[in-house]
Scaffold this motif. Structure first.
Motif, PDB file in Angstrom:
ATOM      1  N   ALA A 123      10.892   8.970  41.152  1.00 50.30           N
ATOM      2  CA  ALA A 123      11.336   9.231  42.532  1.00 50.30           C
ATOM      3  C   ALA A 123      12.804   9.636  42.571  1.00 50.30           C
ATOM      4  O   ALA A 123      13.194  10.523  43.339  1.00 50.30           O
ATOM      5  CB  ALA A 123      11.103   7.982  43.390  1.00 50.30           C
TER       6      ALA A 123
ATOM      7  N   GLN B  89      10.728   7.269  48.643  1.00 49.60           N
ATOM      8  CA  GLN B  89       9.828   6.795  47.600  1.00 49.60           C
ATOM      9  C   GLN B  89      10.583   5.930  46.584  1.00 49.60           C
ATOM     10  O   GLN B  89      10.044   4.950  46.065  1.00 49.60           O
ATOM     11  CB  GLN B  89       9.153   7.968  46.892  1.00 49.60           C
ATOM     12  CG  GLN B  89       8.162   7.560  45.801  1.00 49.60           C
ATOM     13  CD  GLN B  89       7.069   6.626  46.318  1.00 49.60           C
ATOM     14  OE1 GLN B  89       6.656   6.717  47.479  1.00 49.60           O
ATOM     15  NE2 GLN B  89       6.610   5.722  45.462  1.00 49.60           N
TER      16      GLN B  89
ATOM     17  N   ASP C 270      13.532  11.939  45.887  1.00 57.03           N
ATOM     18  CA  ASP C 270      12.754  11.381  46.996  1.00 57.03           C
ATOM     19  C   ASP C 270      13.299   9.989  47.330  1.00 57.03           C
ATOM     20  O   ASP C 270      12.885   8.980  46.747  1.00 57.03           O
ATOM     21  CB  ASP C 270      11.281  11.300  46.597  1.00 57.03           C
ATOM     22  CG  ASP C 270      10.375  10.958  47.779  1.00 57.03           C
ATOM     23  OD1 ASP C 270      10.857  10.334  48.740  1.00 57.03           O
ATOM     24  OD2 ASP C 270       9.176  11.289  47.722  1.00 57.03           O
TER      25      ASP C 270
END
Length: 255
Positions: free
Chosen positions: A208, A216, A213
């Motif tokens: 992640a 995440q 991200d």
């Protein structure tokens, strides 16, 4: 200088008591910033303890930034002693419940670190994270517990986050979690599925972060720390009888 030093008589660890008495003198203003502490010999006389106890107590105070040694001159109250460093009463950390409570604190911090790392990571940070993952795998493959490698992995995430205050806080908390990590990693060595789960959780965090991200990364770190607490709690009773004493040996800083 007017102080309230008295002999140490309680059964509690002597160096901790001496450190606490000296810290109280500093916090309450009876020993001022820049002021020289009594000599080692004088402290031995005042507290009725050994030189070793006094040295350990002074080492504790140095480690939290309250005093500093000056070559050939003695030990002095730090000129910035008014700034209280992060510090826990070591007696509060000597239990399984304390490990779980610190994991709760770490869960919030680690999730934020991972989220920030996904936003702020550099190319070199990504390399270091991958190296940290590889180091854990090598340690496990070599039959080691991987405790230090695990700590370094989480430090790499904190560094990638780019916030020095988070790094410092997590570094401080890490000393209280080494015992718990050592116990759980020894337990994982007995159960292949546990070891695989930890590896997958670590890789999920790094993936992640690499992908940028943030949500995440936060989620993966939260899951990892929540599962870490479960693994500590779920170690079977016979395992704790054999390995649980690690906590008492490792959780409390020696100085």
């Amino acid at each position: 200088m007017t102080t309230s030093f008295t002999p140490i008589v309680s059964a509690e660890r002597l160096s901790v008591q001496v450190a606490q008495r000296l810290e109280a003198e500093i916090r309450e203003g009876r020993l001022s910033p820049g002021e020289k502490l009594p000599t080692e010999a004088k402290l031995v006389e005042l507290f009725k303890v050994s030189r070793t106890v006094v040295r350990e107590a002074l080492s504790r105070l140095k480690s939290i930034g309250l005093v500093e040694s000056r070559q050939g001159s003695g030990v002095f109250v730090h000129h910035q002693a008014a700034f209280e460093p992060l510090n826990f009463d070591p007696r509060l950390a000597d239990s399984l419940d304390a490990v779980l409570q610190i994991v709760e604190v770490r869960r919030a911090l680690e999730a934020e670190c991972a989220q920030l790392a996904a936003t702020n990571r550099s190319a070199s940070d990504i390399v270091h994270l991958q190296e940290a993952l590889d180091a854990i795998d090598r340690a496990v493959a070599d039959g080691k517990d991987g405790v230090e490698e695990d700590v370094l992995f989480h430090q790499a995430i904190a560094k990638a986050a780019g916030n020095p205050f988070l790094i410092g806080t997590l570094d401080f908390l890490a000393q209280f979690l080494r015992g718990g990590t050592q116990v759980t990693r020894a337990n994982e060595a007995r159960h292949t599925k546990l070891a695989q789960a930890v590896r997958q959780e670590h890789h999920a965090i790094v993936t992640a972060i690499i992908q940028g991200d943030a949500k995440q990364a936060n989620r993966a770190a939260t899951v990892h720390m929540r599962n870490a607490a479960k693994r500590i709690q779920q170690a079977d009773s016979s395992f704790w009888q054999q390995e649980g004493s690690v906590l008492a040996q490792v959780l409390i800083p020696k100085n």
